[in-house]
Design a protein around this motif. Structure first.
Motif, PDB file in Angstrom:
ATOM      1  N   GLY A  32       3.448 -30.428  14.542  1.00  0.00           N
ATOM      2  CA  GLY A  32       3.932 -31.593  13.830  1.00  0.00           C
ATOM      3  C   GLY A  32       2.895 -32.686  13.727  1.00  0.00           C
ATOM      4  N   SER A  33       1.825 -32.592  14.508  1.00  0.00           N
ATOM      5  CA  SER A  33       0.775 -33.590  14.389  1.00  0.00           C
ATOM      6  C   SER A  33      -0.063 -33.277  13.154  1.00  0.00           C
ATOM      7  N   ALA A  34      -1.024 -34.113  12.871  1.00  0.00           N
ATOM      8  CA  ALA A  34      -1.818 -33.975  11.653  1.00  0.00           C
ATOM      9  C   ALA A  34      -2.642 -32.695  11.626  1.00  0.00           C
ATOM     10  N   SER A  35      -3.056 -32.212  12.770  1.00  0.00           N
ATOM     11  CA  SER A  35      -3.927 -31.035  12.786  1.00  0.00           C
ATOM     12  C   SER A  35      -3.166 -29.720  12.942  1.00  0.00           C
ATOM     13  N   CYS A  36      -1.843 -29.760  12.990  1.00  0.00           N
ATOM     14  CA  CYS A  36      -1.040 -28.544  13.143  1.00  0.00           C
ATOM     15  C   CYS A  36       0.004 -28.460  12.041  1.00  0.00           C
ATOM     16  N   PHE A  37       0.443 -27.237  11.766  1.00  0.00           N
ATOM     17  CA  PHE A  37       1.570 -27.050  10.878  1.00  0.00           C
ATOM     18  C   PHE A  37       2.421 -25.922  11.425  1.00  0.00           C
ATOM     19  N   THR A  38       3.714 -26.019  11.173  1.00  0.00           N
ATOM     20  CA  THR A  38       4.619 -24.981  11.654  1.00  0.00           C
ATOM     21  C   THR A  38       4.772 -23.910  10.583  1.00  0.00           C
ATOM     22  N   CYS A  39       5.026 -22.727  11.039  1.00  0.00           N
ATOM     23  CA  CYS A  39       5.186 -21.594  10.142  1.00  0.00           C
ATOM     24  C   CYS A  39       6.367 -20.778  10.641  1.00  0.00           C
ATOM     25  N   GLU A  40       7.323 -20.548   9.749  1.00  0.00           N
ATOM     26  CA  GLU A  40       8.460 -19.716  10.134  1.00  0.00           C
ATOM     27  C   GLU A  40       8.105 -18.255   9.867  1.00  0.00           C
ATOM     28  N   GLN A  41       8.342 -17.416  10.846  1.00  0.00           N
ATOM     29  CA  GLN A  41       8.021 -15.988  10.754  1.00  0.00           C
ATOM     30  C   GLN A  41       9.131 -15.276   9.974  1.00  0.00           C
ATOM     31  N   THR A  42       9.101 -15.421   8.662  1.00  0.00           N
ATOM     32  CA  THR A  42      10.070 -14.743   7.798  1.00  0.00           C
ATOM     33  C   THR A  42       9.638 -13.300   7.601  1.00  0.00           C
ATOM     34  N   PRO A  43      10.535 -12.434   7.156  1.00  0.00           N
ATOM     35  CA  PRO A  43      10.135 -11.041   6.898  1.00  0.00           C
ATOM     36  C   PRO A  43       8.979 -10.920   5.909  1.00  0.00           C
ATOM     37  N   VAL A  44       8.962 -11.753   4.876  1.00  0.00           N
ATOM     38  CA  VAL A  44       7.874 -11.685   3.892  1.00  0.00           C
ATOM     39  C   VAL A  44       6.545 -12.083   4.536  1.00  0.00           C
ATOM     40  N   TYR A  45       6.568 -13.126   5.352  1.00  0.00           N
ATOM     41  CA  TYR A  45       5.344 -13.575   6.020  1.00  0.00           C
ATOM     42  C   TYR A  45       4.842 -12.511   7.006  1.00  0.00           C
ATOM     43  N   ILE A  46       5.742 -11.874   7.712  1.00  0.00           N
ATOM     44  CA  ILE A  46       5.355 -10.805   8.639  1.00  0.00           C
ATOM     45  C   ILE A  46       4.794  -9.610   7.871  1.00  0.00           C
ATOM     46  N   GLN A  47       5.387  -9.297   6.709  1.00  0.00           N
ATOM     47  CA  GLN A  47       4.837  -8.223   5.880  1.00  0.00           C
ATOM     48  C   GLN A  47       3.415  -8.545   5.440  1.00  0.00           C
ATOM     49  N   MET A  48       3.181  -9.781   5.019  1.00  0.00           N
ATOM     50  CA  MET A  48       1.842 -10.176   4.589  1.00  0.00           C
ATOM     51  C   MET A  48       0.844 -10.060   5.740  1.00  0.00           C
ATOM     52  N   GLN A  49       1.248 -10.469   6.923  1.00  0.00           N
ATOM     53  CA  GLN A  49       0.375 -10.349   8.090  1.00  0.00           C
ATOM     54  C   GLN A  49       0.051  -8.886   8.366  1.00  0.00           C
ATOM     55  N   GLY A  50       1.068  -8.032   8.327  1.00  0.00           N
ATOM     56  CA  GLY A  50       0.862  -6.611   8.584  1.00  0.00           C
ATOM     57  C   GLY A  50      -0.052  -5.963   7.567  1.00  0.00           C
ATOM     58  N   PHE A  51       0.190  -6.221   6.272  1.00  0.00           N
ATOM     59  CA  PHE A  51      -0.660  -5.646   5.232  1.00  0.00           C
ATOM     60  C   PHE A  51      -2.091  -6.163   5.327  1.00  0.00           C
ATOM     61  N   PHE A  52      -2.254  -7.441   5.624  1.00  0.00           N
ATOM     62  CA  PHE A  52      -3.597  -8.003   5.745  1.00  0.00           C
ATOM     63  C   PHE A  52      -4.357  -7.351   6.894  1.00  0.00           C
ATOM     64  N   CYS A  53      -3.722  -7.256   8.051  1.00  0.00           N
ATOM     65  CA  CYS A  53      -4.393  -6.658   9.213  1.00  0.00           C
ATOM     66  C   CYS A  53      -4.672  -5.171   8.995  1.00  0.00           C
ATOM     67  N   MET A  54      -3.731  -4.465   8.363  1.00  0.00           N
ATOM     68  CA  MET A  54      -3.963  -3.049   8.066  1.00  0.00           C
ATOM     69  C   MET A  54      -5.151  -2.886   7.131  1.00  0.00           C
ATOM     70  N   SER A  55      -5.219  -3.696   6.087  1.00  0.00           N
ATOM     71  CA  SER A  55      -6.335  -3.562   5.145  1.00  0.00           C
ATOM     72  C   SER A  55      -7.654  -3.894   5.810  1.00  0.00           C
ATOM     73  N   LEU A  56      -7.663  -4.879   6.672  1.00  0.00           N
ATOM     74  CA  LEU A  56      -8.881  -5.227   7.398  1.00  0.00           C
ATOM     75  C   LEU A  56      -9.328  -4.068   8.300  1.00  0.00           C
ATOM     76  N   LEU A  57      -8.379  -3.460   9.000  1.00  0.00           N
ATOM     77  CA  LEU A  57      -8.711  -2.325   9.858  1.00  0.00           C
ATOM     78  C   LEU A  57      -9.174  -1.118   9.050  1.00  0.00           C
ATOM     79  N   TYR A  58      -8.538  -0.858   7.901  1.00  0.00           N
ATOM     80  CA  TYR A  58      -8.985   0.250   7.041  1.00  0.00           C
ATOM     81  C   TYR A  58     -10.407   0.023   6.543  1.00  0.00           C
ATOM     82  N   ILE A  59     -10.715  -1.199   6.175  1.00  0.00           N
ATOM     83  CA  ILE A  59     -12.074  -1.513   5.709  1.00  0.00           C
ATOM     84  C   ILE A  59     -13.083  -1.283   6.818  1.00  0.00           C
TER      85      ILE A  59
END
Length: 142
Positions: free
Chosen positions: A80-107
């Motif tokens: 909540g301070s100026a240098s931080c932001f909150t992020c809700e771990q929604t299913p779409v956000y978790i999917q994006m994290q998973g796909f990003f990490c998988m693609s990075l590992l495949y590369i």
């Protein structure tokens, strides 16, 4: 998209298992030993990927704090301070994290295959990481 990555992972599993654990056909004297060795090696990878489901169950729906790396040692940084932001771990956000990490590992695996074939434990960890993030992201939330 997930089906392509998951089936591709499974398709190349024999190549990765051979590079990580050695040639199965040279070590097995009969078909039963070959089957037993392949099942054991596949079980190792599956067990390394299983925690992905539990991480998703723990994080989904929670709010997490993402802070910038520049912190002042004299002040404590809270969400909540100026240098931080909150992020809700929604299913779409978790999917994006998973796909990003998988693609990075495949590369990484694709670019450094020859090097990783000589370092079996690292190849195994990276390959198991693709299954972990498949289970952490897209496989759990779809």
């Amino acid at each position: 998209l997930f089906d392509v990555t998951f089936y591709g992972n499974t398709l190349f599993e024999p190549l990765v298992l051979e590079a990580a654990f050695g040639s199965h056909s040279a070590n097995a004297s009969n078909g039963y030993e070959l089957l037993e060795t392949t099942v054991r090696d596949s079980l190792v990878i599956s067990l390394l990927s299983l925690p992905g489901y539990f991480v998703t169950v723990f994080l989904i729906g929670r709010r997490t704090c993402v802070c910038r790396s520049i912190r002042s040692s004299s002040s404590s940084t809270r969400c909540g301070s100026a240098s931080c932001f909150t992020c809700e771990q929604t299913p779409v956000y978790i999917q994006m994290q998973g796909f990003f990490c998988m693609s990075l590992l495949y590369i990484i695996i694709g670019l450094f295959w020859d090097f990783l074939s000589d370092i079996q434990w690292l190849l195994l960890v990276l390959y198991a990481g693709t299954f972990f993030f498949a289970n952490y992201g897209p496989n759990t939330t779809t």
